[in-house]
Design a protein around this motif. Structure first.
Motif, PDB file in Angstrom:
ATOM      1  N   LYS A 116       0.813  -1.210   0.000  1.00 36.93           N
ATOM      2  CA  LYS A 116       0.000   0.000   0.000  1.00 36.93           C
ATOM      3  C   LYS A 116       0.841   1.253   0.000  1.00 36.93           C
ATOM      4  O   LYS A 116       0.692   2.123  -0.837  1.00 36.93           O
ATOM      5  N   VAL A 120       0.081   2.868  -3.888  1.00 34.77           N
ATOM      6  CA  VAL A 120      -1.385   2.836  -3.956  1.00 34.77           C
ATOM      7  C   VAL A 120      -2.017   4.178  -4.268  1.00 34.77           C
ATOM      8  O   VAL A 120      -2.884   4.292  -5.105  1.00 34.77           O
ATOM      9  N   THR A 128      -5.628  -1.251  -4.707  1.00 38.11           N
ATOM     10  CA  THR A 128      -6.218  -0.686  -3.470  1.00 38.11           C
ATOM     11  C   THR A 128      -7.603  -1.262  -3.257  1.00 38.11           C
ATOM     12  O   THR A 128      -8.001  -1.583  -2.137  1.00 38.11           O
ATOM     13  N   ASP A 132      -8.776  -3.285  -0.209  1.00 37.39           N
ATOM     14  CA  ASP A 132      -9.980  -2.806   0.485  1.00 37.39           C
ATOM     15  C   ASP A 132     -10.937  -3.944   0.725  1.00 37.39           C
ATOM     16  O   ASP A 132     -11.466  -4.132   1.826  1.00 37.39           O
TER      17      ASP A 132
END
Lengths: 275, 431, 222
Positions: A116, A120, A128, A132
């Motif tokens: 990340k 990202v 991402t 998520d």
């Protein structure tokens, strides 16, 4: 007149001679000790049992909360429950929280964060999104797990509470299930008080005072009369009528009864005969 | 087989044990009065308000005297008191229940031509039923009688026995300057003078069957026994034998009169016919026998005699003429009166220098004192229902008529001040 | 303890006063016990010392060890006066003092003064014990009477006169008398005891004064 003599004279004139002050202090200590010893001895020798508090019902009216105003009165039950709750909660819940937290962190953060952090933000949107999603799934899993455990704790708690709730702590000693340390108003006294209060009969209405009738009354725990019937009538219509009115007026006690059930009430005029 | 039987027996024994109900004994009512709301009677047309006031006063006084009721405070009455509720569906019982009353009296009145119509109702608040209701038709001015009559009805509805309020009291008063016979209502209203002998009139008694009074008068110098029809005013001498002709009492069936006759020497008790002839001599003793009183069954007569030294109460059986002594206490016992229910005899006894009222059962048991206040109490007589006593009180030189309940409570003065009122007698129920 | 705490304000005040009396009198008893005991013991030692040494100058140096006995004070005073006389009048011929009886009179007065002072000293605080012994019971009784008055007043107001109502008030009130007596009894006993001992010491002081004067006189004559 020697120097020493003057010294002695000064001492003589002073209110407190130097030695006296110490002795007064010792005396003071002794006086402090005396009551302590006395009370200690008293308590040790005859520890008086806790005197039950009798509440006398002067107006035939049952006292609503007989133990009101006493520090140890009503809240005993609640306190116990609360303590139990806290203990259980304190033991179990945080443990689980920690576990779930660790797990989720382990699952999601360790791999994710590294990826990340640098890229990202702008470039890899799909990544991402993936992370998520992963994160969310992990979260959901964790939540479900937590929920399950919570449910289990709740069930355990409920069971405990049910167990605790069985002895009616508020019921006074006079009751079959009473655990209170006082003698309070029992259902019998309550019902008797209310029906007596509602029973209005003048001896001028009666040819004789040697009348007796018996009525069966069934009360629910909420203090409502379920049903009633004459078991035995007196034979005097005015006497019986007065009883009917008294019962009808007493259909609602207005508060819950510690013990519900059937009551056989014998009405007679013995107290009037003795006058 | 036997095993099964014994098992059944055990079960039969156990079942009631496990299902045993809690027994409660209540050995006296919470209050010994019936809470009653007495509303003002309402005019059903534009009849005058004074009718309501009069009815109200009479009902209030009568119900209070009965000792049966606790009259609810008028100030607490709600809107239903202002409504004419002549049917139980028109009464808002919830309101009365709120006041804690068991019964409510409602009523109305109107003038129909020159007739006064009064409607009166007694409702049971708890069961929401009509206990008694009456329509009275009378002339204006009959309010008091109507109210007394309804008070009697209320008593009947709540005790099974009619009240004595619609009856009359005869008594002797000196208002005219002589001792004359008077008649009044039981609450002391409307006194009427019946005789004009300008002499001494004594000891009246009502006939139980006719509107007739017997009394003793010195009109012709000798104490003679008279009878008088109240409404016609006709008067006749029943017995004019030399010496005492006193203490005349009608028998319960009204066919005979028991009386004290001395016939010039020693006084004894005799039975007379209503025509004045001697039916029977009840006592024959050298002692003085006076003040006879019938038992309600008409078989026996209580009287006072000094045959054992001091005046004491005795009972003579009319059929066998056997005399039984009733009282043994006290130095002076006088004026017995047998209750209409038959279970008590009231009399006066001198204690501490004054006479007080005592009661005793005809078998000599249960003797007790009723009055304790100052002043001499004399001539106690029962009300026709046996619930009350009327007597004359001699206090500080003034004599007045009082009424009291037979348990010694509720004493109140009936006669107006200013006359020496004595010798009360209570009539039977007055139609 | 509850009895005391539940009592009325006046009774509490009385109890406080009694406590004060008791406290102080016990303090005095301890103090007096200690000082008088010491005085008696040291007096014996001093007398032994005095008759053993027999020389005033030696004794005068040794007397500093005796701080508690009144006899040492007497000796100091007498010796001090003697020295004073010798120094003032005829420092060179102390022997002629014998002819002058006035000197002996001075010593005698000094001794008497010291005796008086020491007597006062010994008797100091004993009056407090006497006061306690005679008044504490009355103070206690006052508290009791007041408490009972209070109790009966309360009964009159409640209208109930059962023993259960009367008893607590009276027992509360009686605590005052009990404490009064508890304060008075040791005070009286102590007072009598100490008075006896003080009289003993006074007698001893008188004897010593006489002996001292005798010795001085003898000394002067010889």
């Amino acid at each position: 007149m020697s120097e020493y003599y003057r010294h002695r004279l000064r001492q003589l004139q002073s209110l407190l001679e130097p030695g006296l002050r110490r002795m007064l202090f010792i005396s003071f200590l002794l006086h402090l000790i005396v009551p302590v010893i006395l009370s200690g001895v008293l308590i040790a020798t005859h520890r008086t049992p806790k005197v039950p508090v009798y509440r006398v019902n002067l107006v035939n009216k049952p006292v609503k909360n007989p133990r009101a105003g006493r520090p140890d009165a009503a809240p005993t039950k609640k306190k116990k429950k609360k303590v139990v709750k806290k203990k259980v909660a304190a033991k179990t819940i945080p443990l689980k929280k920690k576990k779930t937290a660790k797990k989720s962190v382990a699952k999601k953060t360790t791999p994710v964060v590294k990826k990340k952090k640098p890229p990202v933000k702008k470039v890899k949107l799909d990544k991402t999104a993936e992370t998520d999603l992963q994160k969310r799934i992990a979260e959901m899993q964790a939540r479900a797990e937590r929920q399950k455990k919570l449910d289990r704790i709740k069930a355990a708690l409920a069971a405990q509470r049910a167990e605790l709730g069985k002895p009616d702590v508020q019921a006074p000693v006079g009751e079959p299930d009473g655990k209170g340390d006082e003698i309070g108003i029992s259902s019998i006294t309550k019902i008797k008080g209310i029906i007596t209060e509602n029973w209005r009969l003048s001896q001028y209405q009666l040819p004789s005072l040697e009348l007796q009738a018996e009525v069966k009354v069934i009360y629910s725990k909420e203090g409502k009369m379920r049903s009633w019937e004459f078991i035995d009538k007196s034979g005097n219509s005015f006497f019986d009528e007065s009883l009917r009115k008294a019962i009808v007026k007493s259909k609602d006690i207005g508060e819950t009864l510690p013990v519900a059930g059937t009551f056989e009430i014998v009405f007679n005029l013995k107290d009037l005969q003795n006058r | 087989m036997r095993r099964i039987q014994s098992l059944l027996l055990v079960v039969a024994l156990l079942v009631p044990l496990s299902a045993q109900a809690v027994r409660i004994e209540i050995s006296a009512p919470g209050e010994q009065t019936i809470p009653l709301a007495l509303t003002r009677f309402l005019p059903m047309d534009d009849a005058s308000k004074s009718v309501a006031t009069e009815i109200d006063q009479v009902l209030n006084a009568d119900l209070d005297l009965s000792g049966l009721f606790e009259l609810a405070d008028r100030a607490a009455f709600l809107s239903d008191a202002e409504k004419l509720g002549l049917h139980s569906t028109q009464v808002d019982f919830a309101q009365w229940r709120l006041l804690g009353v068991d019964a409510v009296v409602k009523g109305g009145y109107r003038l129909e031509g020159d007739q006064l119509v009064v409607e009166a109702r007694l409702y049971d608040v708890i069961t929401q039923r009509l206990l008694t209701g009456r329509r009275y038709v009378g002339s204006p001015g009959d309010e008091r009688r109507i109210a007394h009559s309804f008070a009697d009805q209320i008593m009947l509805a709540l005790t099974g026995k009619k009240g004595p309020f619609n009856s009359r009291l005869a008594y002797i008063s000196t208002r005219s300057g002589h001792k004359e016979l008077y008649l009044m209502e039981v609450d002391g209203h409307n006194p009427i003078r019946l005789t004009d002998h300008r002499s001494i009139v004594l000891d009246p008694d009502f006939s139980p069957v006719r509107k007739e009074i017997t009394f003793t008068s010195y009109k012709h110098a000798n104490p003679d026994l008279y009878r008088k029809e109240i409404y016609t005013g006709r008067e006749a001498r029943l017995s004019q034998r030399p010496g005492l002709n006193t203490g005349g009492r009608y028998s319960p069936d009204g066919s005979e009169v028991v009386v004290t006759l001395s016939k010039g020497n020693n006084s004894d008790i005799y039975l007379l016919g209503t025509d004045g002839t001697i039916h029977k001599r009840l006592t024959k003793h050298w002692g003085i026998d006076v003040a006879p009183s019938w038992s309600p069954d008409g078989d026996r007569v209580a009287f006072v005699s000094d045959r054992r030294g001091n005046p004491h109460l005795f009972i003579v059986d009319i059929a066998s003429l056997k005399v039984v002594r009733l009282t043994f206490e006290g130095k002076y016992n006088a004026t017995p009166d047998w209750s209409p229910t038959g279970d008590w005899i009231v009399f006066t006894r001198r204690t501490e220098g004054q006479f007080d009222i005592f009661m005793i059962r005809p078998d000599g048991s249960g003797e007790h004192r009723l009055t304790f206040g100052p002043g001499t109490k004399e001539h106690p007589r029962f009300s026709p229902d046996g619930r009350f006593l009327v007597y004359s009180l001699d206090l500080n030189g003034e004599k007045s008529i009082h009424v009291i309940r037979t348990d010694g409570t509720g004493d109140r003065r009936l006669s107006a001040p200013g006359g020496n009122d004595t010798h009360p007698a209570w009539s039977g129920h007055w139609q | 303890m509850d009895l005391v705490l539940q009592a009325g304000p006046i009774v509490k005040l009385v109890l406080l006063v009694l406590l004060y009396f008791s406290l102080v009198s016990w303090g005095i008893i301890f103090y007096k016990f200690k000082t008088i005991q010491q005085a008696i013991r040291e007096s014996e030692r001093f007398l032994d010392f005095f008759w053993e040494k027999k020389r005033f100058d030696v004794i005068g140096q040794g007397v500093k060890d005796f701080t508690q006995t009144p006899l040492a004070i007497l000796f100091r005073e007498g010796y001090h006066e003697l020295l004073q006389l010798k120094k003032q009048n005829r420092p060179e011929a102390a022997r002629e003092l014998s002819a002058d009886l006035g000197g002996l009179g001075n010593v005698s007065r000094a001794l008497r003064r010291a005796t008086t002072q020491e007597t006062q000293r010994l008797e100091k605080y004993l009056t407090f014990l006497a006061t306690t012994g005679s008044t504490a019971p009355f103070i206690g009784l006052f508290g009791t009477v007041w408490g009972i008055m209070d109790a009966f007043h309360g009964i009159g107001q409640t209208g109930s006169a059962s023993l259960a109502v009367v008893a607590p008030g009276i027992s509360e009130a009686l605590v005052a008398t009990a404490i009064g007596l508890a304060a008075a009894i040791p005070a009286v006993m102590g007072y009598n005891h100490f008075l006896n001992k003080v009289n003993l010491l006074i007698g001893e002081m008188d004897n010593f004064s006489q002996e001292f004067l005798n010795i001085v006189e003898r000394m002067e004559r010889s």
